[in-house]
Design an enzyme around this catalytic site. Structure first.
Site, PDB file in Angstrom:
ATOM      1  N   SER A  35       0.773  -1.196   0.056  1.00 43.85           N
ATOM      2  CA  SER A  35       0.119   0.048  -0.007  1.00 43.85           C
ATOM      3  C   SER A  35       0.811   1.239  -0.018  1.00 43.85           C
ATOM      4  CB  SER A  35      -0.766  -0.006   1.230  1.00 43.85           C
ATOM      5  OG  SER A  35      -1.336   1.357   1.357  1.00 43.85           O
TER       6      SER A  35
ATOM      7  N   TYR B  87      -2.721  -0.303  10.366  1.00 40.56           N
ATOM      8  CA  TYR B  87      -2.615  -0.586   9.202  1.00 40.56           C
ATOM      9  C   TYR B  87      -1.145  -0.209   8.571  1.00 40.56           C
ATOM     10  CZ  TYR B  87      -3.613  -0.896   4.023  1.00 40.56           C
ATOM     11  OH  TYR B  87      -3.599  -1.215   3.025  1.00 40.56           O
TER      12      TYR B  87
END
Length: 270
Positions: free
Chosen positions: A143, A156
């Site tokens: 990501s 995250y």
């Protein structure tokens, strides 16, 4: 000649979003495809849509036995495995340190790291022998949060930074037989959910973001679709296009690296 002719590719989280786009692209490139998908409903949809073209198996990436069952099915069906794409993940919807209850923080950490990190590790373990035999590759979905803060909350972001370490270590351990790389997409249209521990298991990423917001922060000024990110995976999986890259992470961030996440170009006639 397509880039993945007769290659066997195993993708996790293939029921929607990037995983589904990867299934479609790999099929276009001539691959034979299997997927491990948590949702039984999505497995049924995949079976209805693709039939015998895709081996769709219901299972949980946090369970090694489910992975082993999937790999056994792949070897039985196709006789080999050439590429494992660890893709299934969850997002924390920007849950911040200060606003999150300590008990939720602890439970959320366990759940999110189990999926985003342990899920990759268990997949690598289950696929390693078959990939060593074929001298294949592993690719893990990262990501923009693997490089920058602000792409999620601390849970995250930490999980994606942990995944970069896992990629480097596996590339080191599995060389010279297996190439291990990563691709880090930015925000996209997806069914990505959050941890149950944070009350987010029914909350999708697009419930927190809008296409306009995503486009506004990207220098390339567009809202990506999942299919826009499949090219780097194909390149890394392809034996023709990639013999030299291992331990490499492609930052497919829509141009964020050229100026960071805060400043948006204004007043330029481009």
């Amino acid at each position: 000649m397509s880039d993945l002719d007769n290659e066997v590719v195993f993708i996790t989280g293939g029921g929607s979003g990037l995983g589904l786009a990867l299934i479609e692209r790999c099929l276009e490139e001539g691959a034979r495809v299997a997927t491990l998908e948590l949702s039984a409903a999505k497995v049924a949809q995949l079976q209805q849509r693709f039939g015998e073209r895709v081996v769709a198996i219901q299972g949980n990436v946090t369970c090694y036995e489910d992975y082993q069952r999937a790999v056994d099915s792949i070897i039985t069906r196709f006789g080999r495995l050439d590429c494992f794409i660890g893709n299934a993940g969850i997002w924390d919807h920007n849950a911040s340190l200060l606003a999150t209850d300590p008990r939720q923080l602890s439970r959320g950490f366990t759940e999110l790291f189990n999926v985003n990190v342990l899920g990759y590790l268990l997949g690598a373990k289950a696929c390693a022998d078959a990939l060593i035999a074929s001298e294949g590759s592993m690719i893990f979905t990262l990501s923009n949060a693997a490089w920058y803060p602000g792409g999620g909350g601390p849970l995250y972001t930490a999980s994606k930074h942990a995944a970069t370490g896992l990629i480097r270590q596996l590339a080191y351990e599995l060389a010279p037989k297996v190439r291990v790389n990563g691709v880090g997409p930015c925000g996209m249209a997806s069914d990505l959910r959050g941890p149950q521990a944070l009350g987010q298991d029914d909350k999708r990423i697009m419930d927190s973001l809008t296409p306009e917001n995503v486009a506004a922060i990207l220098p390339l000024q567009f809202f990506p679709q999942a299919a826009d990110f499949t090219g780097p995976y194909v390149m890394l999986a392809s034996r023709r296009n990639n013999r030299a890259l291992s331990g490499v992470m492609i930052n497919a961030d829509g141009g964020l690296a050229i100026r960071g996440i805060r400043h948006v170009a204004a007043g330029l006639d481009l």
